[in-house]
Design an enzyme around this catalytic site. Structure first.
Site, PDB file in Angstrom:
ATOM      1  N   LYS A   1       0.846  -1.200   0.000  1.00 42.44           N
ATOM      2  CA  LYS A   1       0.000   0.000   0.000  1.00 42.44           C
ATOM      3  C   LYS A   1       0.879   1.246   0.000  1.00 42.44           C
ATOM      4  O   LYS A   1       0.615   2.212  -0.718  1.00 42.44           O
ATOM      5  CB  LYS A   1      -0.945  -0.017   1.214  1.00 42.44           C
ATOM      6  CG  LYS A   1      -2.093  -0.995   1.026  1.00 42.44           C
ATOM      7  CD  LYS A   1      -2.846  -1.313   2.306  1.00 42.44           C
ATOM      8  CE  LYS A   1      -3.861  -2.430   2.029  1.00 42.44           C
ATOM      9  NZ  LYS A   1      -4.534  -2.936   3.217  1.00 42.44           N
TER      10      LYS A   1
ATOM     11  N   GLN B   1      -5.003  -1.672   9.385  1.00 39.08           N
ATOM     12  CA  GLN B   1      -4.845  -3.015   8.816  1.00 39.08           C
ATOM     13  C   GLN B   1      -5.441  -4.059   9.764  1.00 39.08           C
ATOM     14  O   GLN B   1      -5.089  -4.107  10.941  1.00 39.08           O
ATOM     15  CB  GLN B   1      -3.349  -3.284   8.572  1.00 39.08           C
ATOM     16  CG  GLN B   1      -3.071  -4.580   7.846  1.00 39.08           C
ATOM     17  CD  GLN B   1      -3.610  -4.619   6.413  1.00 39.08           C
ATOM     18  OE1 GLN B   1      -3.477  -3.666   5.670  1.00 39.08           O
ATOM     19  NE2 GLN B   1      -4.250  -5.718   6.054  1.00 39.08           N
TER      20      GLN B   1
ATOM     21  N   ASP C   1     -11.479   2.799   3.616  1.00 39.46           N
ATOM     22  CA  ASP C   1     -11.716   1.355   3.529  1.00 39.46           C
ATOM     23  C   ASP C   1     -13.224   1.055   3.497  1.00 39.46           C
ATOM     24  O   ASP C   1     -13.619  -0.059   3.182  1.00 39.46           O
ATOM     25  CB  ASP C   1     -11.097   0.661   4.759  1.00 39.46           C
ATOM     26  CG  ASP C   1      -9.989  -0.300   4.370  1.00 39.46           C
ATOM     27  OD1 ASP C   1      -9.847  -0.581   3.159  1.00 39.46           O
ATOM     28  OD2 ASP C   1      -9.265  -0.765   5.271  1.00 39.46           O
TER      29      ASP C   1
END
Ligand code: NAD
Length: 290
Positions: free
Chosen positions: A53, A97, A120
């Protein structure tokens, strides 16, 4: 023989478009869009994702802020970091994460993210916006699947779609996205009876289960479009080696379907490209709202 849907090539194009958007954003606002990624603990797979990422962000001209915290970080300390990132004007998107260590309440941490920075799309607010058909951040993996389906099939209206898997990060948002496209949607899961005949009714199959090569060729309607989200590491033919396979038996699906995403090189590359896409959108939105 079915066509292979080249997610890697599509994702490269999308990353290129985002990079152009980032350059235009920089010229207009005098700053780069910024993504903060928070990793708690040492999970090797998560560390690989976070590194990819970061690299993709930098390649697209964005700022990447990495926060690596030890596995024993207290929930309160993580929540304090999220607050700090919420208030930081250089941060447009925040990604925590997953999975988090067991002593931390994942939902509490996700809910602490400012909805305007929820790139997200995992907060309850974002899920609710998607379910009620309002604009908002859509989780990156299902968004990538939708882009591939639209590119392949054009208008999805009226098509019958079966999604295998009901997780909050893939299955459920995928179902909401396809419903928004006016598909007739079935969500199958671990308790579904006679899964092969459910799948056989589908023009579109999205497999998001985590079981290597579970979906067989004779489960598929001839001409179906198959999106394989699964990432499973299994033993390779060569001794001591492993390889990645999806949730679909690729060779068998290629005999029956009209198009199939490979693993690797299908959905996987789309996820990070969509994260960049969402981060640019978040930056543009914050700049407009002020
Ligand atoms: P999850 O474990 O949260 O959910 C799996 C789902 O599969 C559950 O809803 C369960 O009901 C269903 N299921 C389990 N066994 C089943 C069975 N025998 N028959 C039918 N349904 C069954 O997983 P997830 O987070 O949604 O991920 C699913 C897969 O997708 C995993 O392999 C994961 O690694 C992969 N994944 C890939 C990406 C990507 O970027 N390509 C992103 C996220 C997840």
């Amino acid at each position: 023989m079915a066509d292979i849907i080249d997610g890697k090539a599509f994702a490269a194009r999308l990353r290129g478009e985002v990079a152009e958007g980032v350059a235009a954003f920089r010229a207009k606002s005098g700053r780069a869009p910024g993504l903060a990624v928070v990793l708690v603990g040492e999970d090797p797979a998560s560390a690989v994702y976070v590194r990819s990422k970061h690299k993709a962000c930098v390649a697209a001209g964005m700022e990447s802020f990495e926060h690596r915290l030890p596995a024993d970080t207290a929930e309160a300390a993580l929540l304090a970091l999220i607050e700090q990132l919420n208030a930081d004007p250089a941060v447009d998107g925040i990604l925590v994460q997953l999975p988090l260590p067991k002593h931390i309440d994942e939902m509490k941490v996700i809910e602490a993210i400012d909805p305007d920075k929820d790139v997200d799309g995992f907060t309850i607010g974002s899920a609710g916006r998607l379910a009620t058909g309002q604009d908002g951040f859509v989780p990156c993996t299902p968004l990538g699947c939708l882009m591939l389906l639209r590119d392949r099939l054009g208008d999805l209206s009226g098509k019958s779609a079966v999604i295998i898997g009901r997780s909050n990060i893939v299955g459920k948002p995928m179902a909401m996205l396809l419903l928004r496209e006016s598909c007739t949607v079935t969500i199958a899961h671990s308790r579904t009876e006679d899964l092969p005949s459910v799948v056989r009714g589908a023009d579109i199959v999205v497999a998001a289960v985590g079981r290597p090569e579970m979906v067989k060729g004779d489960w598929l309607k001839p001409g179906a479009t198959v999106i394989d989200v699964g990432i499973n590491r299994v033993a390779a033919a060569e001794e001591g080696k492993t390889k990645l396979v999806g949730d679909v038996d690729f060779a068998e699906a290629m005999e029956t379907a009209s198009a199939v995403t490979p693993v690797p090189g299908g959905v996987g590359p789309m996820t990070i490209a969509c994260l960049l896409h969402n981060t640019l959108a978040a930056a543009e939105r914050r700049e407009t709202i002020g």
